[in-house]
Design a protein around this motif. Structure first.
Motif, short mmCIF file in Angstrom:
data_model
loop_
_atom_site.label_atom_id
_atom_site.label_comp_id
_atom_site.label_asym_id
_atom_site.label_seq_id
_atom_site.Cartn_x
_atom_site.Cartn_y
_atom_site.Cartn_z
N ALA A 221 0.83 -1.18 -0.03
CA ALA A 221 0.22 -0.06 0.04
C ALA A 221 0.70 1.13 -0.07
O ALA A 221 0.42 2.38 -0.62
CB ALA A 221 -0.88 0.05 1.26
N GLU A 222 1.94 1.20 0.85
CA GLU A 222 2.86 2.24 0.68
C GLU A 222 3.45 2.72 -0.71
O GLU A 222 3.77 3.76 -1.18
CB GLU A 222 3.97 2.06 1.67
CG GLU A 222 5.11 3.41 1.77
CD GLU A 222 4.44 4.73 2.56
OE1 GLU A 222 4.91 5.58 2.21
OE2 GLU A 222 3.04 4.61 3.10
N ALA A 223 3.80 1.70 -1.41
CA ALA A 223 4.45 1.90 -2.80
C ALA A 223 3.41 2.60 -3.46
O ALA A 223 3.88 3.39 -4.35
CB ALA A 223 4.76 0.68 -3.40
N VAL A 224 2.20 1.95 -3.63
CA VAL A 224 1.14 2.68 -4.38
C VAL A 224 0.91 4.17 -4.04
O VAL A 224 0.64 4.98 -4.71
CB VAL A 224 -0.03 1.74 -4.25
CG1 VAL A 224 -1.25 2.55 -5.27
CG2 VAL A 224 0.02 0.49 -4.68
N ARG A 225 0.79 4.51 -2.54
CA ARG A 225 0.28 5.84 -1.95
C ARG A 225 1.75 6.69 -2.28
O ARG A 225 1.53 7.83 -2.81
CB ARG A 225 0.31 5.76 -0.50
CG ARG A 225 -0.03 6.76 0.22
CD ARG A 225 -0.12 6.93 1.48
NE ARG A 225 -1.09 5.46 1.92
CZ ARG A 225 -0.88 4.54 2.41
NH1 ARG A 225 0.29 4.15 2.45
NH2 ARG A 225 -1.84 3.54 2.81
N ARG A 226 2.75 6.16 -2.39
CA ARG A 226 3.98 7.24 -2.83
C ARG A 226 3.77 7.48 -4.12
O ARG A 226 4.34 8.46 -4.61
CB ARG A 226 5.20 6.56 -2.45
CG ARG A 226 5.44 6.57 -0.74
CD ARG A 226 6.84 5.82 -0.50
NE ARG A 226 7.93 6.73 -0.86
CZ ARG A 226 8.62 7.69 -0.24
NH1 ARG A 226 7.80 7.95 0.83
NH2 ARG A 226 9.30 8.35 -1.00
N GLY A 227 3.71 6.43 -5.08
CA GLY A 227 3.47 6.66 -6.21
C GLY A 227 2.46 7.65 -6.78
O GLY A 227 2.72 8.39 -7.79
#
Length: 218
Positions: A175-181
């Motif tokens: 989820a953090e990867a998608v949020r940062r993207g």
């Protein structure tokens, strides 16, 4: 190993427990979220990464109890345990088959369902990459949980309680990867952590699953 993989894929497609059930659950969760939190576009955009990852995780969890249960019920699991293929290889093939029939369809469907949650356009690529890196770990961890509970009455509930805490790191980094993207930041650290979890799962958990199967088959 190839023959066992083909057999498991064929059984999963015929039973409908892989492709259909997981995708249907994924779709239902994504469709229901706007009804629960409201149709505000900004709010949906903010929570979309977490909701998509939680929905994918729970959808993958639905079919875990079928990984070894069908083989145990029809008596083929003891035969696999005495076959030339080591139990570690059996567990590895089971994890791969679960990912192909559950994790891969969820990964491919997620960008389409992200549109329903007003996911930021810049996040679609990272959603696809994070699920492609993270869902194999979900399948392998689930295979270990299924090996621990095979043959137990109502083992599905116990397996969920055992597996869900192990899923948390994958959920956080995914989820953090998608949020940062979505925010225009660099998600490479989260993606590398996802890749590390997946590689570690496939390197270690087949051996742990084989030990659990040997104990349960005695």
């Amino acid at each position: 190993m190839i023959a066992l993989l083909r057999r498991d894929l064929a059984l999963a497609v015929r039973a409908g427990g892989g492709f259909g059930l997981g995708l249907a659950f994924f779709l239902i969760v994504v469709v229901l979220v706007p009804f629960g939190v409201g149709p505000e576009a900004e709010l949906l955009t903010r929570i979309a990464p977490g909701i998509l990852w939680v929905a994918a995780l729970l959808a993958a969890l639905l079919s875990l109890d079928r990984i070894f249960a069908l083989d145990f019920e029809d008596g083929s699991l003891p035969l696999l345990a005495t076959s030339p293929l080591p139990l570690e290889g059996v567990a590895l093939v089971k994890g791969i088959a679960h990912w192909v029939t559950t994790g891969l369809p969820l990964t491919l469907a997620a960008p389409v369902l992200g549109f329903l949650l007003n996911l930021a356009p810049s996040a679609y690529l990272w959603l696809l990459l994070s699920l492609a890196l993270g869902t194999p770990a979900l399948s392998m961890i689930g295979t270990f949980g299924a090996a621990l509970t095979v043959g137990l009455r109502r083992g599905g509930l116990l397996m969920s309680l055992l597996v869900l805490p192990l899923y948390i790191p994958t959920l956080i980094f995914g989820a953090e990867a998608v949020r940062r993207g979505a925010d225009g930041l660099d998600p490479s650290t989260s993606l590398l952590m996802l890749a590390g979890i997946t590689l570690g799962s496939f390197a270690l958990l087949p051996f742990a699953a084989s030990l659990a199967l040997r104990v349960n088959l005695r």
